[in-house]
Design a protein around this motif. Structure first.
Motif, PDB file in Angstrom:
ATOM      1  N   LYS A  54       0.829  -1.197   0.000  1.00  0.00           N
ATOM      2  CA  LYS A  54       0.000   0.000   0.000  1.00  0.00           C
ATOM      3  C   LYS A  54       0.872   1.258   0.000  1.00  0.00           C
ATOM      4  O   LYS A  54       1.970   1.270   0.576  1.00  0.00           O
ATOM      5  CB  LYS A  54      -0.899   0.057   1.242  1.00  0.00           C
ATOM      6  CG  LYS A  54      -1.778  -1.144   1.479  1.00  0.00           C
ATOM      7  CD  LYS A  54      -2.493  -1.032   2.822  1.00  0.00           C
ATOM      8  CE  LYS A  54      -3.301  -2.268   3.153  1.00  0.00           C
ATOM      9  NZ  LYS A  54      -3.943  -2.169   4.488  1.00  0.00           N
ATOM     10  N   LEU A  55       0.342   2.298  -0.615  1.00  0.00           N
ATOM     11  CA  LEU A  55       0.863   3.649  -0.493  1.00  0.00           C
ATOM     12  C   LEU A  55      -0.223   4.483   0.165  1.00  0.00           C
ATOM     13  O   LEU A  55      -1.366   4.509  -0.306  1.00  0.00           O
ATOM     14  CB  LEU A  55       1.231   4.226  -1.863  1.00  0.00           C
ATOM     15  CG  LEU A  55       1.555   5.722  -1.897  1.00  0.00           C
ATOM     16  CD1 LEU A  55       2.822   6.009  -1.087  1.00  0.00           C
ATOM     17  CD2 LEU A  55       1.697   6.222  -3.323  1.00  0.00           C
ATOM     18  N   ALA A  82      -2.675  -2.976  -3.686  1.00  0.00           N
ATOM     19  CA  ALA A  82      -3.019  -4.136  -4.510  1.00  0.00           C
ATOM     20  C   ALA A  82      -3.048  -5.372  -3.622  1.00  0.00           C
ATOM     21  O   ALA A  82      -2.138  -5.578  -2.812  1.00  0.00           O
ATOM     22  CB  ALA A  82      -2.017  -4.324  -5.640  1.00  0.00           C
ATOM     23  N   LEU A  83      -4.095  -6.154  -3.763  1.00  0.00           N
ATOM     24  CA  LEU A  83      -4.173  -7.458  -3.111  1.00  0.00           C
ATOM     25  C   LEU A  83      -3.712  -8.498  -4.115  1.00  0.00           C
ATOM     26  O   LEU A  83      -4.330  -8.675  -5.173  1.00  0.00           O
ATOM     27  CB  LEU A  83      -5.597  -7.755  -2.657  1.00  0.00           C
ATOM     28  CG  LEU A  83      -5.819  -9.148  -2.064  1.00  0.00           C
ATOM     29  CD1 LEU A  83      -4.999  -9.331  -0.793  1.00  0.00           C
ATOM     30  CD2 LEU A  83      -7.293  -9.400  -1.799  1.00  0.00           C
ATOM     31  N   GLU A 131      -6.394  -7.895  -7.189  1.00  0.00           N
ATOM     32  CA  GLU A 131      -7.148  -6.693  -7.519  1.00  0.00           C
ATOM     33  C   GLU A 131      -6.419  -5.455  -7.033  1.00  0.00           C
ATOM     34  O   GLU A 131      -5.641  -5.497  -6.069  1.00  0.00           O
ATOM     35  CB  GLU A 131      -8.554  -6.735  -6.917  1.00  0.00           C
ATOM     36  CG  GLU A 131      -8.582  -6.872  -5.411  1.00  0.00           C
ATOM     37  CD  GLU A 131      -9.977  -7.140  -4.874  1.00  0.00           C
ATOM     38  OE1 GLU A 131     -10.836  -7.619  -5.631  1.00  0.00           O
ATOM     39  OE2 GLU A 131     -10.197  -6.867  -3.676  1.00  0.00           O
ATOM     40  N   VAL A 132      -6.657  -4.351  -7.721  1.00  0.00           N
ATOM     41  CA  VAL A 132      -6.195  -3.040  -7.278  1.00  0.00           C
ATOM     42  C   VAL A 132      -7.206  -2.495  -6.284  1.00  0.00           C
ATOM     43  O   VAL A 132      -8.419  -2.597  -6.494  1.00  0.00           O
ATOM     44  CB  VAL A 132      -6.034  -2.078  -8.474  1.00  0.00           C
ATOM     45  CG1 VAL A 132      -5.703  -0.668  -7.987  1.00  0.00           C
ATOM     46  CG2 VAL A 132      -4.965  -2.584  -9.422  1.00  0.00           C
ATOM     47  N   ARG A 133      -6.710  -1.907  -5.202  1.00  0.00           N
ATOM     48  CA  ARG A 133      -7.586  -1.390  -4.168  1.00  0.00           C
ATOM     49  C   ARG A 133      -7.310   0.092  -3.949  1.00  0.00           C
ATOM     50  O   ARG A 133      -6.153   0.511  -3.825  1.00  0.00           O
ATOM     51  CB  ARG A 133      -7.387  -2.155  -2.858  1.00  0.00           C
ATOM     52  CG  ARG A 133      -7.865  -3.596  -2.935  1.00  0.00           C
ATOM     53  CD  ARG A 133      -7.801  -4.280  -1.594  1.00  0.00           C
ATOM     54  NE  ARG A 133      -8.616  -5.480  -1.596  1.00  0.00           N
ATOM     55  CZ  ARG A 133      -8.790  -6.257  -0.525  1.00  0.00           C
ATOM     56  NH1 ARG A 133      -8.204  -5.951   0.622  1.00  0.00           N
ATOM     57  NH2 ARG A 133      -9.550  -7.324  -0.601  1.00  0.00           N
ATOM     58  N   VAL A 134      -8.385   0.851  -3.915  1.00  0.00           N
ATOM     59  CA  VAL A 134      -8.316   2.289  -3.676  1.00  0.00           C
ATOM     60  C   VAL A 134      -9.249   2.617  -2.516  1.00  0.00           C
ATOM     61  O   VAL A 134     -10.414   2.192  -2.509  1.00  0.00           O
ATOM     62  CB  VAL A 134      -8.722   3.091  -4.927  1.00  0.00           C
ATOM     63  CG1 VAL A 134      -8.608   4.596  -4.654  1.00  0.00           C
ATOM     64  CG2 VAL A 134      -7.870   2.700  -6.131  1.00  0.00           C
ATOM     65  N   PRO A 161     -10.594  -5.544 -10.322  1.00  0.00           N
ATOM     66  CA  PRO A 161      -9.950  -6.838 -10.559  1.00  0.00           C
ATOM     67  C   PRO A 161      -8.831  -6.738 -11.584  1.00  0.00           C
ATOM     68  O   PRO A 161      -8.909  -5.992 -12.561  1.00  0.00           O
ATOM     69  CB  PRO A 161     -11.095  -7.721 -11.047  1.00  0.00           C
ATOM     70  CG  PRO A 161     -12.118  -6.774 -11.569  1.00  0.00           C
ATOM     71  CD  PRO A 161     -12.001  -5.528 -10.750  1.00  0.00           C
ATOM     72  N   MET A 162      -7.801  -7.544 -11.372  1.00  0.00           N
ATOM     73  CA  MET A 162      -6.643  -7.586 -12.267  1.00  0.00           C
ATOM     74  C   MET A 162      -6.609  -8.851 -13.122  1.00  0.00           C
ATOM     75  O   MET A 162      -5.860  -8.916 -14.088  1.00  0.00           O
ATOM     76  CB  MET A 162      -5.349  -7.503 -11.448  1.00  0.00           C
ATOM     77  CG  MET A 162      -5.219  -6.263 -10.602  1.00  0.00           C
ATOM     78  SD  MET A 162      -3.855  -6.345  -9.396  1.00  0.00           S
ATOM     79  CE  MET A 162      -2.449  -6.608 -10.477  1.00  0.00           C
TER      80      MET A 162
END
Length: 327
Positions: free
Chosen positions: A204-205, A222-223, A244-247, A272-273
């Protein structure tokens, strides 16, 4: 044996009828046996079990600095420890028949799930924090879908540990808070009740702005975990569980005295990635400072989207204790 040669005609007819009846009785027995056997075969048909993965997609913020679920780039001061305990309810967290509005459906492979979480965080250095999360599934209940049985049961869920590095801190004179964090799941838990991934990491950032009374936070991450295609079970395309990308974004107030109330609003977005459906959550919370170091809080809100593992509703209640001043 039937009489032959010069046997009377009537005796021959009787013999033929007797054999016919015997054969008819044998056929009747065979038909009856098949009638009893075939349903047994239907009952004994193998089911299509779910693959093992972690159904719990929510990551809590162990430090509680900012939102309860979104980091703001801050760390606990060195030597400060925060421990929290929360009860967690999810409605329809696994539903193979979900439409755009998940609230319209009342059945699912997992309809109701109750779990508990213990989280802890400790400030090690002014820029270093360690965290942990230990979840436990107290119970979950659902209905079979086609030939897929529900993952009913209780047991240990997947624990997480995290390390956060925060080179920029407003409390140290920086214009904003900025941190990087790496969280990883420990290889324990029970996959048969959807409580474990083969592996899972969550980099995470975190960025944050704060004033005396409020703060804003943004979390990009990102998970990363194995991909599982559930479409052969659900009969729907793009029912995939994977990376998946998480925001996450949050706005919270800051507690300025020992009895203040802290409302917060957080929005989570999952992209989802590896195929699958996007999803999101809107969570509203209220935190109440009671006595020094002790907070009571509530957090809840709906899930949005058609992802197979997005709950329709999530509710948390909890309490936290800190050994020093936090917010």
């Amino acid at each position: 044996m039937c009489p032959a040669g010069r046997t009377a005609f009537i005796d021959g007819v009787r013999c033929v009828l007797s054999l016919s009846l015997e054969r008819a009785s044998l056929v009747h027995r065979l038909v009856l046996l098949c009638a009893l056997w075939v349903p047994g075969l239907a009952v004994a048909q193998p089911s299509d079990p779910l693959p093992g993965f972690d159904l719990q997609r929510l990551q809590l913020e162990p430090s509680g600095l900012g939102s309860l679920v979104v980091g703001t780039g801050r760390t606990l001061d060195p030597g400060i420890v925060r421990v929290s305990v929360q009860g967690h309810y999810e409605h329809l967290p696994l539903n193979f028949t979900r439409a755009w509005d998940p609230g319209l459906n009342v059945v699912g492979l997992v309809e109701n799930k109750f779990s508990g979480h213990v989280t802890a965080a400790v400030g090690v250095l002014p820029w270093l924090q360690l965290g942990a999360q230990l979840p436990y599934i107290f119970g979950q209940r659902g209905e079979p879908f086609l030939r897929t049985p529900p993952p009913n049961g209780r047991g240990l869920d997947e624990p997480w540990v995290s390390v956060r590095l925060a080179p920029l801190q407003v409390k140290h004179g920086a214009p904003l808070n900025a941190a990087v964090e790496l969280a990883a799941a420990l290889p324990v838990g029970q996959p048969e009740i959807l409580g474990r991934d083969a592996y899972a990491v969550n980099p995470k950032l975190q960025l944050g702005l704060q004033s005396e009374g409020a703060q804003l936070g943004l979390e990009l991450g990102a998970l990363l975990r194995p991909r599982h295609d559930l479409s052969p079970l659900t009969r729907r395309e793009q029912d995939v569980v994977g990376s998946e990308v998480r925001v996450g974004a949050t706005v919270t107030s800051r507690g300025m005295n020992s009895t203040s109330t802290r409302p917060e609003l957080s929005v989570l977005l999952n992209l989802p990635m590896q195929g699958g459906q996007p999803s999101g959550e809107v969570l509203v919370g209220v935190r109440k400072h009671t006595v020094t170091g002790l907070d009571l809080y509530f957090l809840g809100g709906p899930g949005v989207g058609t992802a197979v593992d997005m709950p329709a509703l999530r509710l948390l209640v909890g309490a936290s204790f800190a050994t020093g001043e936090v917010d």
